[in-house]
Design a protein around this motif. Structure first.
Motif, mmCIF file in Angstrom:
data_model
loop_
_atom_site.group_PDB
_atom_site.id
_atom_site.type_symbol
_atom_site.label_atom_id
_atom_site.label_comp_id
_atom_site.label_asym_id
_atom_site.label_seq_id
_atom_site.Cartn_x
_atom_site.Cartn_y
_atom_site.Cartn_z
ATOM 1 N N SER A 152 0.835 -1.188 0.034
ATOM 2 C CA SER A 152 -0.012 0.010 -0.167
ATOM 3 C C SER A 152 0.874 1.135 -0.109
ATOM 4 C CB SER A 152 -0.606 0.131 1.339
ATOM 5 O OG SER A 152 -1.699 1.261 1.268
ATOM 6 N N ALA A 153 0.852 2.174 -0.914
ATOM 7 C CA ALA A 153 1.561 3.313 -1.354
ATOM 8 C C ALA A 153 0.759 4.738 -0.757
ATOM 9 C CB ALA A 153 1.816 3.461 -2.611
ATOM 10 N N GLY A 154 1.157 5.020 0.488
ATOM 11 C CA GLY A 154 0.445 6.239 1.072
ATOM 12 C C GLY A 154 1.090 7.629 0.554
ATOM 13 N N SER A 176 -2.406 14.981 4.445
ATOM 14 C CA SER A 176 -3.783 14.963 5.108
ATOM 15 C C SER A 176 -4.597 14.206 4.121
ATOM 16 C CB SER A 176 -4.413 16.197 5.457
ATOM 17 O OG SER A 176 -4.218 17.170 4.422
ATOM 18 N N GLY A 177 -4.231 14.208 2.877
ATOM 19 C CA GLY A 177 -5.045 13.528 1.678
ATOM 20 C C GLY A 177 -5.012 11.976 1.538
ATOM 21 N N SER A 178 -3.824 11.577 2.406
ATOM 22 C CA SER A 178 -3.794 10.138 1.803
ATOM 23 C C SER A 178 -4.486 9.404 2.513
ATOM 24 C CB SER A 178 -2.159 9.846 2.557
ATOM 25 O OG SER A 178 -1.779 8.425 2.341
ATOM 26 N N GLY A 179 -4.973 8.260 1.917
ATOM 27 C CA GLY A 179 -5.966 7.294 2.310
ATOM 28 C C GLY A 179 -5.094 6.207 3.423
ATOM 29 N N GLY A 180 -5.797 5.522 3.851
ATOM 30 C CA GLY A 180 -5.078 4.486 4.834
ATOM 31 C C GLY A 180 -5.809 4.369 6.157
ATOM 32 N N PRO A 233 -1.231 2.670 5.074
ATOM 33 C CA PRO A 233 -0.264 2.390 4.069
ATOM 34 C C PRO A 233 0.883 1.512 4.645
ATOM 35 C CG PRO A 233 0.019 4.436 4.622
ATOM 36 C CD PRO A 233 -1.049 4.373 5.321
ATOM 37 N N ASP A 234 1.527 0.802 3.801
ATOM 38 C CA ASP A 234 2.882 0.359 4.212
ATOM 39 C C ASP A 234 4.163 1.186 3.704
ATOM 40 O OD1 ASP A 234 1.458 -2.558 4.696
ATOM 41 O OD2 ASP A 234 1.347 -2.665 2.407
ATOM 42 N N LEU A 235 4.209 1.771 2.988
ATOM 43 C CA LEU A 235 5.168 2.934 2.681
ATOM 44 C C LEU A 235 4.305 4.202 2.102
ATOM 45 C CD1 LEU A 235 7.454 0.585 0.683
ATOM 46 C CD2 LEU A 235 7.771 1.333 3.027
ATOM 47 N N ALA A 236 5.392 5.287 2.183
ATOM 48 C CA ALA A 236 4.926 6.294 1.803
ATOM 49 C C ALA A 236 5.760 7.196 0.819
ATOM 50 C CB ALA A 236 4.078 7.174 2.828
ATOM 51 N N ALA A 237 5.218 8.097 -0.068
ATOM 52 C CA ALA A 237 6.191 8.841 -0.959
ATOM 53 C C ALA A 237 5.503 10.266 -1.044
ATOM 54 C CB ALA A 237 6.511 8.277 -2.249
ATOM 55 N N ASP A 238 6.059 11.314 -1.738
ATOM 56 C CA ASP A 238 5.376 12.538 -2.012
ATOM 57 C C ASP A 238 3.918 12.309 -2.678
ATOM 58 O OD1 ASP A 238 4.918 15.379 -1.950
ATOM 59 O OD2 ASP A 238 6.448 15.538 -3.679
ATOM 60 N N ALA A 239 2.845 13.010 -2.196
ATOM 61 C CA ALA A 239 1.777 12.990 -3.117
ATOM 62 C C ALA A 239 0.964 14.036 -2.534
ATOM 63 C CB ALA A 239 0.932 11.691 -2.258
ATOM 64 N N ASP A 240 1.401 15.091 -2.116
ATOM 65 C CA ASP A 240 0.526 16.474 -1.732
ATOM 66 C C ASP A 240 0.760 17.033 -2.886
ATOM 67 O OD1 ASP A 240 -0.238 18.881 -1.212
ATOM 68 O OD2 ASP A 240 0.680 19.025 0.889
ATOM 69 N N PRO A 241 -0.509 17.549 -3.577
ATOM 70 C CA PRO A 241 -0.220 18.292 -4.933
ATOM 71 C C PRO A 241 0.357 19.591 -4.571
ATOM 72 C CG PRO A 241 -2.752 17.375 -4.474
ATOM 73 C CD PRO A 241 -1.757 17.114 -3.414
#
Length: 190
Positions: A100-102, A122-126, A152-160
């Motif tokens: 799962s990619a957060g 704050s927009g990431s699902g999980g 999620p299991d791991l995360a990376a930059d996702a904020d627009p």
């Protein structure tokens, strides 16, 4: 086509020598056979990763347990975006058969350089699944998760607001700034 450009460009940015295979679907990636085709194509290429930037809107549903089988191709590691709703787990990200990619938020200085700080977006699902059982690899988190899988299991930059540059002539006539966990999945898979 912006989603495809993002997926291809960021998987390739992380793994420049990788063979990239694009599999498309019309309405339902599992029902249309795209997920099965992607897994088979990667397995036929001696294994690797499948990055999924889609979710079934609305979070989880009881029938998801019957869909977990689509993410079990030998020699293939599946990644799935955690979603951009800011609440709860999304399928297929919550499946125990995927990574799962957060999403995170990158802190930059006035020149746009990464200053070493990264926070949760704050927009990431999980969250904790209603249906998926706690997998063996999360047993150490059992006191937090109880009997169900967490993401999620791991995360990376996702904020627009701190997103990535994607080149796409159709959507934005050149370079666009894009965010969402659709960034995190190909980055982590790459």
């Amino acid at each position: 086509d912006l989603e495809e450009a993002l997926d291809v460009q960021y998987a390739h940015a992380m793994a420049p020598n990788a063979q990239i295979i694009v599999v498309e679907f019309c309405s339902d990636p599992i029902g249309d056979g795209a997920e099965t085709d992607a897994g088979a194509a990667v397995a036929d290429a001696n294994g690797g990763e499948v990055s999924n930037s889609w979710t079934y809107d609305g979070g989880e549903f009881p029938e998801e347990l019957g869909l977990d089988q689509y993410f079990t191709t030998p020699s293939v590691v599946y990644f799935a975006s955690a979603g951009d709703s800011g609440w709860g787990p999304e399928y297929p990200s919550i499946s125990p058969n995927v990574v799962s990619a957060g999403g995170t938020h990158i802190v930059r200085d006035n020149n746009g350089n990464f200053n070493g700080a990264e926070t949760c977006w704050s927009g990431s699902g999980g969250g904790i699944s209603q249906y998926e059982a706690l997998p063996q690899y999360q047993l150490i988190l059992g006191n937090i998760l109880g009997p169900h899988r967490g993401t999620p299991d791991l995360a990376a930059d996702a904020d627009p607001n701190t997103g990535v540059a994607v080149y796409n002539t159709t959507y934005c006539g050149g370079w666009c700034q894009v965010g969402g966990t659709s960034v995190a999945s190909p980055v982590l898979a790459g």
